[in-house]
Design an enzyme around this catalytic site. Structure first.
Site, PDB file in Angstrom:
ATOM      1  CB  THR A 217      -1.524   4.330  -3.935  1.00  0.00           C
ATOM      2  OG1 THR A 217      -0.291   3.689  -3.665  1.00  0.00           O
ATOM      3  CG2 THR A 217      -1.420   5.026  -5.269  1.00  0.00           C
ATOM      4  CB  THR A 268      -3.513   1.066  -4.273  1.00  0.00           C
ATOM      5  OG1 THR A 268      -2.952   1.239  -2.956  1.00  0.00           O
ATOM      6  CG2 THR A 268      -4.778   0.240  -4.152  1.00  0.00           C
TER       7      THR A 268
END
Length: 349
Positions: A217, A268
């Site tokens: 991410t 993330t």
């Protein structure tokens, strides 16, 4: 004479202690304007090639520079977050935008969210396949609609009508991500890991271990000259995902949250755990209700996610410019820029 000597020694010690404390205060008073991440996972130096390490470092540096340019020019924290994430979305090294992983069906499905700490307005898109920069679409949802989240084809149509650039499937294709999908599908079909040593190395450089396909991410949190915070997150999701799975990245409160009174947060990692933890909002709540520092709050949330069985990382920036970057994996692509434009980039633990 001895008494005078003792007095001199004591005075010197006091001065040295004062000097050390003064130096510590200078270090602790550093005001950060932007913090970013490019994903957390099994990222180990022993598997990283010098060329790949340099490429990641340059990309993170470019994202920080682009975001800082917005702040320096007097633009908003939202502009800085969008600009920094655009750089990472356009770079095939990261699992977002052009570097997105593939679903089981061989498609790239993209998610993103953004939030304004001043107004608490937010926007998100999920499951889009034709939007070049999903973070731009998320901002369009926030600013040009009465909604917070749009998904699939509807989100794509709305984004196009509001000036967001589109791209073909070929634009999102990268050989590295395609090869990761093939290895994962072979493992699924045979019931055992079908990886060579070089394939394991490739996976770990990308922040994905041979046992785990959940990571990847990008995100950013910015503090502008007006004292306003903004946070955003963008992702390509999980390698080999099916059934329209959506992780935490486009979930306000899960993967992204921002409030001027507390902090901006971007996450993330293994999205399901971040959703269950309501991780980004929990960081904000710990700061607001328990009066924790941003560092304490982020560390506690990462610890809680770890106890649940999840892993990954969180970046955060508070209204005073204090930064936190915590993760329980072996690495997280991350970096900061302070009010003077000094950039720091890190990869490993």
């Amino acid at each position: 004479m001895k008494k005078l000597f003792k007095i001199i020694i004591l005075s010197v010690n006091v001065l040295l202690l004062s000097s050390c404390n003064s130096h510590k205060d200078v270090q602790d008073s550093t005001k950060y304007m932007l913090v970013i991440h490019g994903g957390a996972g099994t990222i180990e130096k022993k598997f990283m090639t010098p060329e790949k390490e340099e490429a990641y470092t340059l990309a993170l540096t470019a994202a920080l520079q682009k975001g800082y340019e917005q702040i320096k020019a007097g633009k908003t924290s939202l502009d800085a977050v969008e600009a920094a994430i655009n750089v990472l979305e356009d770079c095939p090294l990261f699992n977002a935008g052009r570097g997105a992983v593939f679903t089981h069906d061989g498609k790239n499905e993209l998610d993103a969210s953004i939030m304004d700490g001043k107004t608490l307005k937010a926007g998100a898109v999920a499951g889009v396949t034709t939007i070049k920069n999903p973070i731009n679409a998320a901002r369009a949802v926030m600013e040009k609609s009465t909604h917070v989240m749009m998904i699939g084809r509807g989100a794509e149509l709305f984004a196009m009508e509001n000036g967001c650039d589109t791209a073909s499937a070929a634009y999102f294709f990268t050989q590295e991500r395609w090869d990761q999908l093939q290895r994962t599908k072979r493992e699924e079909e045979t019931g055992r890991a079908a990886y060579t040593e070089s394939e394991i190395r490739a996976n770990r450089i990308a922040g994905i271990s041979e046992l785990d396909k959940k990571f990847g991410t990008v995100g950013a949190v910015a503090l502008d000259k007006m004292g306003n915070l903004a946070a955003g997150t963008s992702t390509g999701g999980m390698t080999n995902k099916r059934y329209g799975r959506v992780g935490d990245s486009p979930i306000i409160g899960g993967g992204t949250y921002c409030n001027n009174q507390t902090a901006g947060i971007s996450c993330t990692g293994w999205g399901e755990f971040y959703i269950r933890e309501v991780a980004a909002h929990r960081v904000s709540s710990l700061i607001e209700l328990k009066k924790m520092s941003v560092e304490q709050a982020v560390k506690q949330v990462i610890d809680e996610i770890g106890k649940m069985g999840g892993d990954g990382g969180i970046i955060s920036l508070d209204k005073s410019g204090n930064v936190a970057m915590e993760f329980n994996t072996s690495g997280m692509y991350r970096g900061t820029v302070d009010e003077h434009g000094k950039i720091s980039v890190h990869i490993y633990k």
